[in-house]
Design an enzyme around this catalytic site. Structure first.
Site, short mmCIF file in Angstrom:
data_model
loop_
_atom_site.label_atom_id
_atom_site.label_comp_id
_atom_site.label_asym_id
_atom_site.label_seq_id
_atom_site.Cartn_x
_atom_site.Cartn_y
_atom_site.Cartn_z
N HIS A 158 -0.59 -2.56 -12.14
CA HIS A 158 0.83 -2.23 -12.08
C HIS A 158 1.29 -1.49 -13.33
O HIS A 158 2.49 -1.36 -13.58
CB HIS A 158 1.66 -3.50 -11.89
CG HIS A 158 1.64 -4.03 -10.50
ND1 HIS A 158 2.23 -5.21 -10.12
CD2 HIS A 158 1.08 -3.53 -9.36
CE1 HIS A 158 2.05 -5.42 -8.83
NE2 HIS A 158 1.34 -4.41 -8.34
N ASN B 51 2.44 -4.85 3.61
CA ASN B 51 2.04 -3.46 3.84
C ASN B 51 3.09 -2.62 4.56
O ASN B 51 3.17 -1.41 4.36
CB ASN B 51 0.75 -3.42 4.67
CG ASN B 51 -0.44 -3.97 3.93
OD1 ASN B 51 -0.53 -3.86 2.71
ND2 ASN B 51 -1.36 -4.59 4.65
N HIS C 276 -5.59 -4.22 -1.12
CA HIS C 276 -5.09 -4.83 0.10
C HIS C 276 -6.14 -4.87 1.20
O HIS C 276 -6.04 -5.69 2.11
CB HIS C 276 -3.81 -4.12 0.56
CG HIS C 276 -2.61 -4.51 -0.23
ND1 HIS C 276 -1.34 -4.60 0.31
CD2 HIS C 276 -2.47 -4.84 -1.55
CE1 HIS C 276 -0.48 -4.98 -0.63
NE2 HIS C 276 -1.15 -5.11 -1.77
N ARG D 47 -4.06 0.65 -4.67
CA ARG D 47 -3.48 -0.50 -3.98
C ARG D 47 -4.11 -0.70 -2.60
O ARG D 47 -4.30 -1.84 -2.14
CB ARG D 47 -1.97 -0.31 -3.85
CG ARG D 47 -1.21 -1.51 -3.27
CD ARG D 47 0.28 -1.31 -3.44
NE ARG D 47 1.06 -2.43 -2.95
CZ ARG D 47 1.75 -2.42 -1.82
NH1 ARG D 47 1.77 -1.33 -1.05
NH2 ARG D 47 2.45 -3.48 -1.43
#
Length: 356
Positions: free
Chosen positions: A211, A112, A80, A76
């Site tokens: 996911h 975040n 990001h 992740r």
């Protein structure tokens, strides 16, 4: 990293250390002759730090012993990072204020804050690499390698990572607030968010498949459980049995930090079950379920294909990860190779203003 993993990596690097130093000098000399136009390559560290990938893998393996969630968290971080001004390691910078620069950390952005994690593992990776190959491997490349290793170590596909990114000397919290997809996004909003950085609908579905492992806090999906879109009712796309399970885990006005598995059956394994979950309306986030439950959406056929053909999902995921990793990298003489992933070079210390 365990002593055995660490010593093995250092031994691998020491074999070519003199060559590494020579090659590093050549890179600097070449910078004045157009090296600033350099592109990412699969062989970037072959001479200057041959142990780079094995070092990253070793630290992640150690971290997985006590934190099975870390693989998803590291993956992740790469997402990001790349979604905000390209894959430049900017997400790793802490808040700081000095005579040379002021960093308004992306760690405090909506997507975040109290959510992005794994920074301590990145620190450990950086420390190991600085011991083996000082000043060579960028923090942005660490994120790219860590994502691949995390997916591979969790049962997913493996790929050869393109490398050669350099690190930004700035962060952009405003851009992070604008660019990072929210868990409540509709399909149109998701498509727009991905299209803004050059990713298409297939990329959206394939990358959402990440996911298939990891966790999310109740705060990320509790809006679906009780008062969806101010209707006073739950999200109608939620499987009723799954709804009750999630309500037990996340009671109304309960602890918003409680974690739920993205995939109830194989939460730590990277596989294709994410897509079969969507087919039975067990997508955890609204943004997940939107891929299958939006009437007439062109994403439905992609979900159906990935559900029955894990190989097709893996192949598309790899292509999309490489494509995403190519978003606006800093190369050549742009940016820097940070010695500490949390702060730009030249700062004696980074003053942490907020906790994440």
């Amino acid at each position: 990293m365990s002593p055995s993993s660490s010593s093995a990596s250092q031994n691998n690097c020491s074999i070519k250390i003199s060559v590494s130093i020579l090659f590093a000098i050549l890179l600097i000399l070449c910078a004045g002759a157009g090296y600033g136009e350099a592109q990412l390559t699969t062989t970037f560290y072959d001479e200057v730090c041959p142990c780079a990938i094995t070092t990253v893998r070793g630290v992640i393996l150690d971290a997985l012993q006590t934190d099975p969630r870390i693989a998803a968290s590291l993956t992740r971080l790469h997402f990001h990072d790349c979604f905000v001004n390209g894959c430049d390691g900017s997400i790793l910078l802490d808040n700081s204020s000095s005579t040379s620069s002021t960093i308004d950390s992306e760690k405090a952005a909506f997507a975040n804050n109290n959510s992005a994690r794994g920074f301590d593992v990145v620190d450990n990776i950086k420390t190991a690499l600085e011991t083996a190959c000082p000043g060579v491997v960028s923090c942005a490349d660490i994120l790219a390698i860590a994502a691949e290793e995390s997916v591979s170590l969790s049962g997913g596909p493996s790929w050869t990572v393109l490398l050669g990114r350099r690190d930004s000397t700035t962060a952009n919290r405003t851009a992070a607030n604008e660019a990072l997809p929210a868990p409540s996004f509709t399909l149109d909003e998701l498509k727009a968010s991905f299209a803004a950085i050059g990713l298409d609908t297939t990329d959206l579905v394939a990358l959402s498949g990440a996911h298939t492992f990891g966790r999310a806090k109740c705060q990320s999906f509790s809006n679906r459980l009780y008062d969806f879109n101010s209707t006073g009712l739950p999200d109608p796309t939620l499987n009723s049995t799954y709804l009750e399970t999630l309500r037990e885990l996340c009671p109304q006005n309960g602890n918003a930090s409680v974690l739920a598995n993205f995939d109830p059956s194989t939460p730590n394994t990277f596989d294709g079950k994410y897509f079969s979950n969507l087919q039975v309306r067990k997508g955890l986030l609204q943004s997940d379920q939107e891929l299958f439950s939006t009437s007439g959406a062109d994403t439905i056929n992609i979900v159906n294909n990935f559900s029955v053909n894990q190989s097709a999902f893996f192949e598309s995921f790899v292509k999309s990860m490489i494509k995403m990793g190519n978003i606006s990298p800093l190369t050549g003489t742009d940016g820097e190779i940070r010695l500490n992933c949390r702060r730009v070079n030249g700062e004696s210390s980074a003053t942490l203003i907020a906790e994440y």
